[in-house]
Design an enzyme around this catalytic site. Structure first.
Site, PDB file in Angstrom:
ATOM      1  N   ARG A 238      27.007 -19.607 -39.636  1.00  0.00           N
ATOM      2  CA  ARG A 238      26.458 -18.388 -39.030  1.00  0.00           C
ATOM      3  C   ARG A 238      26.939 -17.239 -39.895  1.00  0.00           C
ATOM      4  O   ARG A 238      28.037 -17.307 -40.479  1.00  0.00           O
ATOM      5  CB  ARG A 238      26.979 -18.179 -37.598  1.00  0.00           C
ATOM      6  CG  ARG A 238      26.399 -19.115 -36.560  1.00  0.00           C
ATOM      7  CD  ARG A 238      24.947 -18.771 -36.211  1.00  0.00           C
ATOM      8  NE  ARG A 238      24.414 -19.604 -35.156  1.00  0.00           N
ATOM      9  CZ  ARG A 238      23.724 -20.733 -35.339  1.00  0.00           C
ATOM     10  NH1 ARG A 238      23.488 -21.179 -36.560  1.00  0.00           N
ATOM     11  NH2 ARG A 238      23.245 -21.410 -34.297  1.00  0.00           N
ATOM     12  N   GLU A 267      20.438 -10.621 -38.785  1.00  0.00           N
ATOM     13  CA  GLU A 267      19.207 -11.381 -39.037  1.00  0.00           C
ATOM     14  C   GLU A 267      18.073 -10.803 -38.211  1.00  0.00           C
ATOM     15  O   GLU A 267      18.267 -10.590 -37.009  1.00  0.00           O
ATOM     16  CB  GLU A 267      19.423 -12.860 -38.688  1.00  0.00           C
ATOM     17  CG  GLU A 267      20.446 -13.501 -39.611  1.00  0.00           C
ATOM     18  CD  GLU A 267      20.709 -14.977 -39.336  1.00  0.00           C
ATOM     19  OE1 GLU A 267      20.054 -15.546 -38.437  1.00  0.00           O
ATOM     20  OE2 GLU A 267      21.569 -15.554 -40.004  1.00  0.00           O
ATOM     21  N   HIS A 286      17.502 -18.449 -42.554  1.00  0.00           N
ATOM     22  CA  HIS A 286      18.037 -19.251 -41.433  1.00  0.00           C
ATOM     23  C   HIS A 286      17.049 -20.366 -41.052  1.00  0.00           C
ATOM     24  O   HIS A 286      16.554 -20.414 -39.925  1.00  0.00           O
ATOM     25  CB  HIS A 286      18.345 -18.349 -40.232  1.00  0.00           C
ATOM     26  CG  HIS A 286      19.294 -18.989 -39.268  1.00  0.00           C
ATOM     27  ND1 HIS A 286      20.156 -18.283 -38.475  1.00  0.00           N
ATOM     28  CD2 HIS A 286      19.523 -20.299 -38.960  1.00  0.00           C
ATOM     29  CE1 HIS A 286      20.863 -19.109 -37.723  1.00  0.00           C
ATOM     30  NE2 HIS A 286      20.496 -20.358 -38.007  1.00  0.00           N
TER      31      HIS A 286
HETATM   32  P1  NAP Z   1      30.231 -29.887 -35.102  1.00  0.00           P
HETATM   33  O1  NAP Z   1      29.870 -31.323 -35.184  1.00  0.00           O
HETATM   34  O2  NAP Z   1      30.890 -29.383 -33.879  1.00  0.00           O
HETATM   35  O3  NAP Z   1      31.121 -29.537 -36.382  1.00  0.00           O
HETATM   36  C1  NAP Z   1      31.823 -28.360 -36.523  1.00  0.00           C
HETATM   37  C2  NAP Z   1      33.038 -28.620 -37.376  1.00  0.00           C
HETATM   38  O4  NAP Z   1      33.721 -27.376 -37.577  1.00  0.00           O
HETATM   39  C3  NAP Z   1      34.012 -29.596 -36.755  1.00  0.00           C
HETATM   40  O5  NAP Z   1      34.354 -30.554 -37.705  1.00  0.00           O
HETATM   41  C4  NAP Z   1      35.222 -28.735 -36.384  1.00  0.00           C
HETATM   42  O6  NAP Z   1      36.401 -29.495 -36.539  1.00  0.00           O
HETATM   43  C5  NAP Z   1      35.121 -27.601 -37.404  1.00  0.00           C
HETATM   44  N1  NAP Z   1      35.751 -26.362 -36.923  1.00  0.00           N
HETATM   45  C6  NAP Z   1      35.576 -25.737 -35.749  1.00  0.00           C
HETATM   46  N2  NAP Z   1      36.360 -24.660 -35.659  1.00  0.00           N
HETATM   47  C7  NAP Z   1      37.061 -24.614 -36.820  1.00  0.00           C
HETATM   48  C8  NAP Z   1      38.046 -23.730 -37.325  1.00  0.00           C
HETATM   49  N3  NAP Z   1      38.490 -22.692 -36.611  1.00  0.00           N
HETATM   50  N4  NAP Z   1      38.555 -23.971 -38.566  1.00  0.00           N
HETATM   51  C9  NAP Z   1      38.135 -25.038 -39.276  1.00  0.00           C
HETATM   52  N5  NAP Z   1      37.195 -25.909 -38.849  1.00  0.00           N
HETATM   53  C10 NAP Z   1      36.673 -25.697 -37.630  1.00  0.00           C
HETATM   54  O7  NAP Z   1      28.940 -28.982 -35.286  1.00  0.00           O
HETATM   55  P2  NAP Z   1      27.631 -29.274 -36.149  1.00  0.00           P
HETATM   56  O8  NAP Z   1      26.616 -29.930 -35.303  1.00  0.00           O
HETATM   57  O9  NAP Z   1      28.017 -29.900 -37.455  1.00  0.00           O
HETATM   58  O10 NAP Z   1      27.146 -27.754 -36.396  1.00  0.00           O
HETATM   59  C11 NAP Z   1      27.995 -26.826 -37.005  1.00  0.00           C
HETATM   60  C12 NAP Z   1      27.396 -25.433 -37.001  1.00  0.00           C
HETATM   61  O11 NAP Z   1      26.366 -25.345 -37.965  1.00  0.00           O
HETATM   62  C13 NAP Z   1      26.705 -24.993 -35.714  1.00  0.00           C
HETATM   63  O12 NAP Z   1      27.628 -24.583 -34.724  1.00  0.00           O
HETATM   64  C14 NAP Z   1      25.836 -23.861 -36.185  1.00  0.00           C
HETATM   65  O13 NAP Z   1      26.530 -22.633 -36.134  1.00  0.00           O
HETATM   66  C15 NAP Z   1      25.562 -24.224 -37.656  1.00  0.00           C
HETATM   67  N6  NAP Z   1      24.147 -24.602 -37.853  1.00  0.00           N
HETATM   68  C16 NAP Z   1      23.397 -23.844 -38.700  1.00  0.00           C
HETATM   69  C17 NAP Z   1      22.068 -24.186 -38.910  1.00  0.00           C
HETATM   70  C18 NAP Z   1      21.221 -23.389 -39.857  1.00  0.00           C
HETATM   71  O14 NAP Z   1      20.015 -23.326 -39.671  1.00  0.00           O
HETATM   72  N7  NAP Z   1      21.808 -22.800 -40.884  1.00  0.00           N
HETATM   73  C19 NAP Z   1      21.492 -25.267 -38.248  1.00  0.00           C
HETATM   74  C20 NAP Z   1      22.290 -26.004 -37.394  1.00  0.00           C
HETATM   75  C21 NAP Z   1      23.628 -25.667 -37.204  1.00  0.00           C
HETATM   76  P3  NAP Z   1      37.704 -29.199 -35.644  1.00  0.00           P
HETATM   77  O15 NAP Z   1      37.220 -29.103 -34.235  1.00  0.00           O
HETATM   78  O16 NAP Z   1      38.616 -30.363 -35.902  1.00  0.00           O
HETATM   79  O17 NAP Z   1      38.259 -27.919 -36.163  1.00  0.00           O
END
Ligand code: NAP
Length: 326
Positions: A238, A267, A286
């Site tokens: 984000r 955005e 995005h």
């Molecule tokens: P996820 O499976 O929950 O993965 C998020 C990762 O971030 C986890 O491994 C978590 O590990 C880590 N994390 C969380 N807080 C952290 C911190 N403070 N420091 C370091 N690492 C941290 O989520 P996902 O499904 O992969 O999606 C991730 C994000 O991608 C979404 O929340 C969204 O914002 C973004 N996204 C963007 C798009 C786009 O169009 N660009 C599309 C989809 C998603 P730990 O809990 O061990 O820290």
């Protein structure tokens, strides 16, 4: 009487039509949800909301006394004030997993496009400036294969990116999360490290965490300074996980080489944002999950979540699950 449901911003048409068979659905787009009278009147009666990016906070919830569920058509849910929803016993759901490969394709594509300067060179060809057969070294790119990729946020999407990097491009993978993921380490031969080590050692730094109070501004001046001058920074998380002004300064000063960005602080991005005039910056609007197939899967999953919530069942992707288990 059919239950009232708000569809917001973006939902695939076949799913919208399907929902309309069971519910009184009103679709809203390009409105200000704080002031739009028709939206606020409908919200008063609505039991469900389905859609993309509606900011649901205490102010909005005050206008929604009948609301039971907010079903996001996205995996990220930084638009939802979860403590407020908990307080009012409103379910929140998202659409994880079905988008992993599509987002990973986008983000890895952005990484390659930035490293190999594809959009810039595409423009050169189209402007008829390809006047000598072999372009000079000023147009060379940077190799992706066999380099070190540092992923901050090796979650579901981060792991799909790592798979592409490891199996497709023989990359060395470093990652940083708050907790180690040993199964993922084995699957893609990734090495866990502290964030500063990752920043110092990576050729590509890819940010894939959710936006939370903890990750807001996670990457700023200090972090860009730690990166290699040859580093390429990729943001697929984000916009607000990065201090955008610090990114602009780091690119201007040559603290890092280039950036590939799918997300921005604001955005749509403002027309006068300096990032838009930097050759070494590749942007996409995005569109991480935006393919025909995946958007349909996300809308369908969100509709399944919505219907379960409206039927008083626990939806498959309930975010505030603890509330219903206690
Ligand atoms: P996820 O499976 O929950 O993965 C998020 C990762 O971030 C986890 O491994 C978590 O590990 C880590 N994390 C969380 N807080 C952290 C911190 N403070 N420091 C370091 N690492 C941290 O989520 P996902 O499904 O992969 O999606 C991730 C994000 O991608 C979404 O929340 C969204 O914002 C973004 N996204 C963007 C798009 C786009 O169009 N660009 C599309 C989809 C998603 P730990 O809990 O061990 O820290």
């Amino acid at each position: 009487m059919a239950k009232k449901v708000i569809a917001y911003n973006r939902i695939e048409e076949p799913v919208l039509q399907q929902l309309k068979k069971s519910y009184d659905v009103r679709f809203f787009k390009d409105i200000d949800p704080k002031t739009d009278d028709e939206f606020l009147a409908f919200l008063k009666e609505a039991e469900g909301i389905i859609g993309l990016g509606l900011p649901v906070d205490s102010e909005l919830v005050q206008h929604a006394p009948n609301l039971k569920i907010v079903s996001n058509i996205s995996v990220g849910y930084n638009n939802l004030d979860i403590p407020t929803l908990n307080k009012h016993h409103i379910m929140a759901t998202n659409t994880p997993d079905v988008l992993n490969d599509t987002v990973a394709d986008t983000i890895f594509g952005l990484l390659i496009a930035t490293a190999r300067r594809i959009p810039e060179l595409d423009q050169l060809v189209k402007r008829a400036e390809w006047t000598v057969e072999a372009l000079g070294s000023e147009y060379y790119g940077t190799d992706v294969h066999h380099k070190t990729l540092g992923i901050i946020g090796l979650g579901r999407i981060g792991q799909a990116i790592a798979k592409r990097a490891h199996f497709g491009f023989d990359m060395n993978i470093l990652y940083h999360n708050r907790s180690r993921k040993k199964d993922a380490e084995q699957a893609v031969n990734a090495t866990y490290c502290e964030m500063d080590t990752l920043l110092k050692q990576s050729d590509f730094v890819c940010l894939m965490t959710p936006l939370t109070p903890e990750t807001e501004g996670l990457i700023g001046k200090r972090e860009f300074t730690l990166m290699k001058e040859s580093a390429i920074f990729i943001n697929g998380s984000r916009g607000k996980t990065v201090v955008e002004q610090d990114l602009i300064t780091a690119l201007k000063n040559g603290d890092i080489k280039a950036a590939g960005l799918d997300v921005f602080e604001q955005e749509p991005i403002e027309n006068d944002n300096p990032l838009l005039t930097m050759k070494q910056v590749v942007t996409t609007p995005h569109i991480g999950s935006s393919t025909k197939e995946t958007e349909l899967k996300m809308s369908k999953l969100a509709a399944t979540n919505l219907e379960a919530g409206l039927n008083g069942e626990i939806p498959p992707n309930l975010i505030n699950r603890e509330l219903w288990q206690s």
